[in-house]
Design a protein around this motif. Sequence first.
Motif, mmCIF file in Angstrom:
data_model
loop_
_atom_site.group_PDB
_atom_site.id
_atom_site.type_symbol
_atom_site.label_atom_id
_atom_site.label_comp_id
_atom_site.label_asym_id
_atom_site.label_seq_id
_atom_site.Cartn_x
_atom_site.Cartn_y
_atom_site.Cartn_z
ATOM 1 N N VAL A 1 25.832 49.831 9.391
ATOM 2 C CA VAL A 1 24.798 48.747 8.801
ATOM 3 C C VAL A 1 24.660 47.532 9.904
ATOM 4 O O VAL A 1 23.439 47.348 9.980
ATOM 5 C CB VAL A 1 25.168 48.167 7.377
ATOM 6 N N SER A 2 25.768 47.035 10.330
ATOM 7 C CA SER A 2 25.615 45.920 11.464
ATOM 8 C C SER A 2 24.830 46.534 12.709
ATOM 9 O O SER A 2 23.935 45.623 13.268
ATOM 10 C CB SER A 2 26.908 45.747 11.808
ATOM 11 N N MET A 3 25.383 47.742 13.076
ATOM 12 C CA MET A 3 24.274 48.216 14.413
ATOM 13 C C MET A 3 22.830 48.502 13.900
ATOM 14 O O MET A 3 22.130 48.370 14.673
ATOM 15 C CB MET A 3 25.107 49.605 14.688
ATOM 16 N N ILE A 4 22.525 48.919 12.489
ATOM 17 C CA ILE A 4 20.897 49.120 12.258
ATOM 18 C C ILE A 4 20.470 47.759 12.249
ATOM 19 O O ILE A 4 19.409 47.606 12.822
ATOM 20 C CB ILE A 4 21.072 49.865 11.191
ATOM 21 N N LEU A 5 21.031 46.813 11.880
ATOM 22 C CA LEU A 5 20.858 45.415 11.657
ATOM 23 C C LEU A 5 20.406 44.961 13.115
ATOM 24 O O LEU A 5 19.362 44.590 13.277
ATOM 25 C CB LEU A 5 21.535 44.549 10.768
ATOM 26 N N LEU A 6 21.335 44.963 13.788
ATOM 27 C CA LEU A 6 21.186 44.566 15.039
ATOM 28 C C LEU A 6 20.251 45.207 16.019
ATOM 29 O O LEU A 6 19.313 44.582 16.678
ATOM 30 C CB LEU A 6 22.568 44.572 15.929
ATOM 31 N N THR A 7 19.967 46.393 15.994
ATOM 32 C CA THR A 7 19.208 47.334 16.589
ATOM 33 C C THR A 7 17.736 46.719 16.153
ATOM 34 O O THR A 7 16.816 46.820 17.065
ATOM 35 C CB THR A 7 19.103 48.751 16.400
ATOM 36 N N GLY A 8 17.354 46.556 14.864
ATOM 37 C CA GLY A 8 16.296 46.060 14.357
ATOM 38 C C GLY A 8 15.966 44.915 14.798
ATOM 39 O O GLY A 8 14.626 44.622 15.417
ATOM 40 N N VAL B 1 16.821 43.253 17.506
ATOM 41 C CA VAL B 1 16.643 43.245 18.963
ATOM 42 C C VAL B 1 15.217 43.943 19.321
ATOM 43 O O VAL B 1 14.459 43.660 20.021
ATOM 44 C CB VAL B 1 17.638 44.126 19.913
ATOM 45 N N GLY B 2 14.703 45.203 18.314
ATOM 46 C CA GLY B 2 13.500 45.977 18.384
ATOM 47 C C GLY B 2 12.383 44.766 18.518
ATOM 48 O O GLY B 2 11.494 44.933 19.045
ATOM 49 N N LEU B 3 12.686 44.041 17.402
ATOM 50 C CA LEU B 3 11.632 43.095 16.887
ATOM 51 C C LEU B 3 11.357 42.059 17.888
ATOM 52 O O LEU B 3 10.259 41.692 18.239
ATOM 53 C CB LEU B 3 11.884 42.496 15.552
ATOM 54 N N LEU B 4 12.591 41.794 18.590
ATOM 55 C CA LEU B 4 12.418 40.681 19.885
ATOM 56 C C LEU B 4 11.575 41.119 20.708
ATOM 57 O O LEU B 4 10.845 40.436 21.399
ATOM 58 C CB LEU B 4 14.000 40.088 19.984
ATOM 59 N N LEU B 5 12.038 42.382 21.070
ATOM 60 C CA LEU B 5 11.380 42.896 22.290
ATOM 61 C C LEU B 5 9.943 43.355 22.021
ATOM 62 O O LEU B 5 9.145 43.048 22.836
ATOM 63 C CB LEU B 5 12.054 44.306 22.704
ATOM 64 N N PHE B 6 9.758 43.615 20.666
ATOM 65 C CA PHE B 6 8.282 43.827 20.517
ATOM 66 C C PHE B 6 7.204 42.471 20.411
ATOM 67 O O PHE B 6 6.336 42.400 21.115
ATOM 68 C CB PHE B 6 8.076 44.392 19.076
ATOM 69 N N ASN B 7 7.991 41.642 19.887
ATOM 70 C CA ASN B 7 7.358 40.306 19.860
ATOM 71 C C ASN B 7 7.257 39.676 21.354
ATOM 72 O O ASN B 7 6.150 39.072 21.718
ATOM 73 C CB ASN B 7 8.226 39.111 19.115
ATOM 74 N N THR B 8 8.007 39.952 22.287
ATOM 75 C CA THR B 8 7.978 39.500 23.772
ATOM 76 C C THR B 8 6.853 40.252 24.375
ATOM 77 O O THR B 8 6.043 39.672 25.087
ATOM 78 C CB THR B 8 9.507 39.597 24.567
#
Length: 169
Positions: free
Chosen positions: A44-51, A53-60
């Motif tokens: 669950v932690s890895m899924i949350l962390l991946t989400g 990080v993915g959101l941060l990269l998308f926003n950037t």
Amino acid sequence: MSSPAVQIRSRVAAIGEAAVTRSRLNVVPRVRSKAPRVPFVFLVSMILLTGVVGLLLFNTSMQQAAFTANRLEAQAATMAAHEESLKMELDDLRDPQRVALAAQRMGMVIPAAPAFLKLDGEIVGTPVPATRENGMRLAPRPKALPPELRPEVTVVQVPAEAGAAQTTP
């Protein structure tokens, strides 16, 4: 031999007794099996962390695209203004009055009474050589000043003796 109905009844009774004995509930001791929580929490932690990080990269990447779009829009506006200024400059260069004045500075003269040739060879008008004296004026004469801007000129006459007396030391 017994009748078939009795045989069926005895079979049904035997099947029913077997079903009743089998269907009795027995108390089974409770066995607590603890599922390992560490792998689940890690997943669950890895899924949350991946989400995140993915959101941060998308926003950037969206911000970079917005900056690029703004830069390109500013460049397009600058180029459009430059194009407009070049068109205005070209219109000034194509101005017939400017071309005629440049031709006059090079020594060309506009004839006062031009003659024309028709396509069939007929000459309309009298051909006369153009000279500076009888040529047309390109620039209009300067406009006269209105009376409000023309002050009256006062002329003062100085006697010759008074002027000579002042200049002698």
